[in-house]
Motif scaffolding. Structure first.
Motif, PDB file in Angstrom:
ATOM      1  N   ALA A   1      34.418  38.102  39.157  1.00 62.21           N
ATOM      2  CA  ALA A   1      35.496  38.337  38.191  1.00 62.21           C
ATOM      3  C   ALA A   1      35.545  37.156  37.227  1.00 62.21           C
ATOM      4  O   ALA A   1      35.357  36.013  37.631  1.00 62.21           O
ATOM      5  CB  ALA A   1      36.820  38.481  38.920  1.00 62.21           C
ATOM      6  N   PRO A   2      35.784  37.431  35.947  1.00 64.15           N
ATOM      7  CA  PRO A   2      35.837  36.318  34.999  1.00 64.15           C
ATOM      8  C   PRO A   2      37.032  35.420  35.304  1.00 64.15           C
ATOM      9  O   PRO A   2      38.085  35.891  35.738  1.00 64.15           O
ATOM     10  CB  PRO A   2      35.997  37.003  33.647  1.00 64.15           C
ATOM     11  CG  PRO A   2      36.530  38.353  33.950  1.00 64.15           C
ATOM     12  CD  PRO A   2      36.031  38.706  35.319  1.00 64.15           C
ATOM     13  N   LYS A   3      36.815  34.152  35.081  1.00 68.63           N
ATOM     14  CA  LYS A   3      37.906  33.215  35.317  1.00 68.63           C
ATOM     15  C   LYS A   3      38.934  33.378  34.208  1.00 68.63           C
ATOM     16  O   LYS A   3      38.578  33.559  33.042  1.00 68.63           O
ATOM     17  CB  LYS A   3      37.383  31.783  35.315  1.00 68.63           C
ATOM     18  CG  LYS A   3      36.502  31.477  36.489  1.00 68.63           C
ATOM     19  CD  LYS A   3      36.088  30.038  36.470  1.00 68.63           C
ATOM     20  CE  LYS A   3      35.222  29.723  37.665  1.00 68.63           C
ATOM     21  NZ  LYS A   3      34.793  28.329  37.670  1.00 68.63           N
ATOM     22  N   PRO A   4      40.204  33.328  34.550  1.00 68.19           N
ATOM     23  CA  PRO A   4      41.221  33.441  33.511  1.00 68.19           C
ATOM     24  C   PRO A   4      41.139  32.236  32.577  1.00 68.19           C
ATOM     25  O   PRO A   4      40.892  31.117  33.015  1.00 68.19           O
ATOM     26  CB  PRO A   4      42.542  33.469  34.279  1.00 68.19           C
ATOM     27  CG  PRO A   4      42.233  32.919  35.616  1.00 68.19           C
ATOM     28  CD  PRO A   4      40.780  33.157  35.870  1.00 68.19           C
TER      29      PRO A   4
END
Length: 95
Positions: A65-68
């Protein structure tokens, strides 16, 4: 207590209250109940292990998941000079 060794499934189900299963690699598994119950538990354990292994492999194959993104810290922005509103308003009227 009596130790019985047999390959007769019917006999084991009628006589045994506990099973000691020699499962290889020097492991001995104890199960309370008859032989059919031991097999049922063994199959459920194997099925659960398969599901766990499938879930792990599926989780590993998914992209991360992409990092926020972090919100910018206001302390890192250059300080703003005060705006001369009078000069700005005159320029907009004249120009």
């Amino acid at each position: 207590m009596v130790c019985v060794v047999s390959h007769d499934r019917y006999f084991l189900n009628r006589v045994c209250t506990d099973i000691l299963a020699f499962e290889g690699d020097g492991r001995i598994h104890h199960s309370a109940g008859d032989y059919d119950y031991y097999l049922e538990k063994k199959q459920r354990t194997a099925a659960a292990a398969t599901i766990v292994s499938i879930n792990k492999s599926a989780a590993l194959s998914r992209p991360a998941a992409p990092k926020p993104q972090r919100r910018p810290n206001r302390a890192n922005f250059p300080s703003k000079k005060p705006v001369n509103w009078k000069a700005w308003s005159h320029k907009s009227r004249d120009g």
